[in-house]
Design a protein around this motif. Structure first.
Motif, PDB file in Angstrom:
ATOM      1  N   THR A   1      -5.635  -5.654   3.246  1.00 12.59           N
ATOM      2  CA  THR A   1      -5.747  -4.860   1.854  1.00 12.59           C
ATOM      3  C   THR A   1      -4.594  -4.793   0.944  1.00 12.59           C
ATOM      4  O   THR A   1      -4.752  -4.932  -0.241  1.00 12.59           O
ATOM      5  CB  THR A   1      -6.527  -3.522   2.280  1.00 12.59           C
ATOM      6  N   TYR A   2      -3.380  -4.371   1.597  1.00 13.73           N
ATOM      7  CA  TYR A   2      -2.397  -3.978   0.677  1.00 13.73           C
ATOM      8  C   TYR A   2      -1.272  -5.280   0.825  1.00 13.73           C
ATOM      9  O   TYR A   2      -0.663  -5.280   1.648  1.00 13.73           O
ATOM     10  CB  TYR A   2      -1.847  -2.856   1.136  1.00 13.73           C
ATOM     11  N   LYS A   3      -1.303  -6.093  -0.203  1.00  7.08           N
ATOM     12  CA  LYS A   3      -0.120  -6.948  -0.286  1.00  7.08           C
ATOM     13  C   LYS A   3       1.102  -6.479  -1.006  1.00  7.08           C
ATOM     14  O   LYS A   3       1.059  -5.649  -1.658  1.00  7.08           O
ATOM     15  CB  LYS A   3      -0.591  -8.209  -1.072  1.00  7.08           C
ATOM     16  N   GLY A   4       2.312  -7.047  -0.727  1.00  9.54           N
ATOM     17  CA  GLY A   4       3.449  -6.763  -1.367  1.00  9.54           C
ATOM     18  C   GLY A   4       4.021  -5.555  -0.954  1.00  9.54           C
ATOM     19  O   GLY A   4       3.739  -4.997   0.222  1.00  9.54           O
ATOM     20  N   LYS A   5       4.669  -4.688  -1.664  1.00  6.26           N
ATOM     21  CA  LYS A   5       5.165  -3.230  -1.459  1.00  6.26           C
ATOM     22  C   LYS A   5       3.908  -2.556  -1.142  1.00  6.26           C
ATOM     23  O   LYS A   5       3.018  -2.278  -1.672  1.00  6.26           O
ATOM     24  CB  LYS A   5       6.065  -2.686  -2.297  1.00  6.26           C
ATOM     25  N   LYS A   6       4.250  -1.627   0.033  1.00  3.06           N
ATOM     26  CA  LYS A   6       3.190  -0.642   0.390  1.00  3.06           C
ATOM     27  C   LYS A   6       3.824   0.663   1.113  1.00  3.06           C
ATOM     28  O   LYS A   6       5.035   0.244   1.559  1.00  3.06           O
ATOM     29  CB  LYS A   6       2.321  -1.324   1.286  1.00  3.06           C
ATOM     30  N   ARG A   7       3.396   1.758   0.755  1.00  3.20           N
ATOM     31  CA  ARG A   7       3.905   2.979   1.532  1.00  3.20           C
ATOM     32  C   ARG A   7       3.328   3.137   3.202  1.00  3.20           C
ATOM     33  O   ARG A   7       2.201   2.929   3.108  1.00  3.20           O
ATOM     34  CB  ARG A   7       3.335   4.232   0.782  1.00  3.20           C
ATOM     35  N   VAL A   8       4.490   3.152   3.773  1.00  4.00           N
ATOM     36  CA  VAL A   8       4.101   3.352   5.341  1.00  4.00           C
ATOM     37  C   VAL A   8       4.494   4.748   5.819  1.00  4.00           C
ATOM     38  O   VAL A   8       5.585   5.193   5.753  1.00  4.00           O
ATOM     39  CB  VAL A   8       4.690   2.217   6.122  1.00  4.00           C
ATOM     40  N   TYR A   9       3.558   5.243   6.445  1.00  5.56           N
ATOM     41  CA  TYR A   9       3.726   6.711   6.846  1.00  5.56           C
ATOM     42  C   TYR A   9       4.148   6.701   8.341  1.00  5.56           C
ATOM     43  O   TYR A   9       3.312   5.821   9.042  1.00  5.56           O
ATOM     44  CB  TYR A   9       2.636   7.568   6.637  1.00  5.56           C
ATOM     45  N   ILE A  10       5.297   7.175   8.982  1.00  5.56           N
ATOM     46  CA  ILE A  10       5.518   7.371  10.187  1.00  5.56           C
ATOM     47  C   ILE A  10       5.741   8.399  10.714  1.00  5.56           C
ATOM     48  O   ILE A  10       6.432   9.413  10.050  1.00  5.56           O
ATOM     49  CB  ILE A  10       6.685   6.258  10.451  1.00  5.56           C
ATOM     50  N   GLN A  11       5.278   8.796  11.997  1.00  5.71           N
ATOM     51  CA  GLN A  11       5.571  10.161  12.683  1.00  5.71           C
ATOM     52  C   GLN A  11       6.775   9.703  13.708  1.00  5.71           C
ATOM     53  O   GLN A  11       6.595   9.098  14.568  1.00  5.71           O
ATOM     54  CB  GLN A  11       4.213  10.609  13.443  1.00  5.71           C
ATOM     55  N   ARG A  12       7.800  11.066  13.476  1.00  3.06           N
ATOM     56  CA  ARG A  12       8.831  10.672  14.560  1.00  3.06           C
ATOM     57  C   ARG A  12       8.916  12.062  15.132  1.00  3.06           C
ATOM     58  O   ARG A  12       9.326  13.000  14.450  1.00  3.06           O
ATOM     59  CB  ARG A  12      10.266  10.405  13.866  1.00  3.06           C
ATOM     60  N   ASN A  13       8.520  12.273  16.364  1.00  3.88           N
ATOM     61  CA  ASN A  13       8.539  13.701  16.885  1.00  3.88           C
ATOM     62  C   ASN A  13       7.353  14.414  16.119  1.00  3.88           C
ATOM     63  O   ASN A  13       6.353  13.840  16.160  1.00  3.88           O
ATOM     64  CB  ASN A  13       9.791  14.294  17.137  1.00  3.88           C
ATOM     65  N   ASN A  14       7.835  15.634  15.570  1.00  6.83           N
ATOM     66  CA  ASN A  14       6.576  16.532  14.695  1.00  6.83           C
ATOM     67  C   ASN A  14       7.019  16.261  13.475  1.00  6.83           C
ATOM     68  O   ASN A  14       6.505  17.028  12.423  1.00  6.83           O
ATOM     69  CB  ASN A  14       6.948  18.076  15.378  1.00  6.83           C
TER      70      ASN A  14
END
Length: 457
Positions: A436-449
């Protein structure tokens, strides 16, 4: 009987490797002393020999330039008209040069340095301490990017060489000296203390167990020596944390014991043969402590089919707390310990399951990239990132050193929870988001809390 067997195996392993390269250990008979008042403390005599064993490394490699005619914009009529008067645009390769440091570990010219100092080099040139005018061509003996250790060799005899300290004896607060060639200014010694031990999780290398120091480590120091107040090698300087690229007092060195093990393997075999247990692991979070009697260790997230771990009876949810009767502090500690063992090593594993402490044995097999790549449920992502689907989430299991993913700040055990507006809990979600999202995209990651966002493409 088992301990005797392990001792014999270890002795046989060391004798086999030492036959190819003899590395002299520093004396284990030493004491630490506090300076007296009205005394000028100098370490000149202690480090003068170590300084002679540190060399300057100059490398060059040819970087291929892209043909501008193959670039997308060249098909645009405007740009084609712009370049019309220039005739054929012929790309020119360029030669990239860089500087680093290395440490002589034997009198016949074996030198240990960082993998990233010599990686991809077409030519490696060495200058010895005190003689900047004479150049020596070096040959690459072996390179291990996963630990950032490499061994090169020059054809010289009777060279000054460094003695290795036992890095297991290093303590926070020990005085240390970083010796290298920062910014190409020549041999330089900076001082500091050991700030911390067993540092990991930076995504710089696959195997991280750094000694942290505030001794100044600057560009060009990479591959140089970190020595104690006797002049014995405790580490190989490898990285710094800095927003500007200069020293801010947070430097990291590969422990001498790890450097020695890898150097011996590279000289003997040309590669490092690592042990393979077959577990995906993570750290114990605060809310899980009560389930594991407040113990520290490596939490088993998954077991690979037909692996030594499966044959040993380990299961998802087990907490590995000891290997061969030595405590395991976290997932990184276990990864490093197994990675420094050779295939066919038999190990004792103490673990917690359902609040009971159990013990089992496993015989390690050989780790290779083909085996890792073929593990079900793994895939590469975002240039240098390897992820795995596990327990309703997509988890980072490997960050390639110096990759774009590493530069973005990804770490092992990060969970990818959302891409743009799509929640991610499986590869199915991941594939849909990437389509769905080509090129630059925002990626959310969870590290511990903590939730973080990075931009990827």
């Amino acid at each position: 009987m088992m301990k005797l067997f392990l001792a014999l195996v270890t002795a046989l392993f060391l004798s086999t490797h030492l036959s190819a390269l003899k590395i002299e250990d520093a004396s284990k008979d030493f004491t630490r002393e506090i300076p007296k008042q009205n005394v000028v403390v100098s370490y000149y005599d202690s480090i003068k020999d170590a300084k002679k064993a540190v060399v300057n490394i100059s490398t060059q490699k040819t970087v291929k330039q892209a043909d501008i005619r193959q670039m997308p914009f060249f098909n645009d009529p405007f740009f084609r008209e712009f370049f019309r008067g220039f005739g054929d645009v012929v790309p020119q390769d360029r030669v990239q040069r860089s500087l680093g440091s290395g440490v002589i570990i034997s009198s016949d010219g074996y030198i240990v340095t960082n993998s990233h100092v010599v990686d991809g080099a077409d030519e490696i040139t060495i200058t010895l301490a005190g003689d900047s005018t004479t150049e020596h061509k070096a040959k690459l003996i072996g390179n291990d990017p996963k630990s950032d250790v490499a061994v090169i060799k020059i054809e010289q005899k009777n060279l000054p060489f460094i003695k290795f300290a036992d890095s297991n004896n290093v303590l926070e607060g020990d005085v240390v000296f970083a010796i290298g060639n920062p910014f190409g200014v020549g041999e330089t010694v900076t001082s500091g203390i050991v700030s911390a031990l067993n540092k990991s999780g930076f995504g710089i290398n696959a195997y991280e167990n750094y000694i942290q120091t505030d001794a100044s480590i600057n560009p060009g120091n990479s591959g140089g020596a970190l020595v104690d107040s006797r002049g014995a090698l405790v580490g190989i300087n490898t990285a710094i944390i800095s927003r500007s690229g200069g020293n801010v007092g947070i430097g990291f060195a590969i422990p001498s014991n790890m450097a020695k093990t890898i150097a011996l393997a590279l000289v003997t075999d040309g590669v490092v043969k690592r042990g393979y247990l077959g577990v995906s692991i993570g750290d114990v979070t605060a809310d899980l402590k009560e389930f594991y009697q407040n113990k520290s260790g490596a939490l088993v997230m998954d077991i690979q089919k037909d692996s030594p771990a499966q044959k040993a009876g380990l299961k998802r949810g087990d907490l590995i707390i000891e290997i061969d009767s030595k405590p395991v502090s976290d997932a990184s500690d276990l990864r490093n310990r197994i990675g420094m063992m050779v295939p066919n090593t038999n190990i004792s594993i103490k673990y917690i399951r359902d609040k009971k402490t159990l013990i089992t044995n496993a015989t390690l097999t050989k780790l290779d990239d083909d085996k890792v790549a073929s593990v079900s449920g793994e895939r590469n992502l975002f240039n240098g990132l390897k992820v795995k689907e596990a327990d309703g989430s997509v988890v980072v299991i490997e960050v390639e050193p110096n990759s774009k993913a590493a530069q973005k700040g990804f770490r092992i055990n990060d969970m990818i929870i959302q891409i743009e507006n799509m929640p991610i809990s499986s590869f199915k979600d991941l594939n849909k988001a990437l389509e769905t999202y080509k090129g630059k995209k925002r990626v959310y990651i969870q590290r511990n809390n903590t939730i973080m966002m990075v931009v990827c493409e």
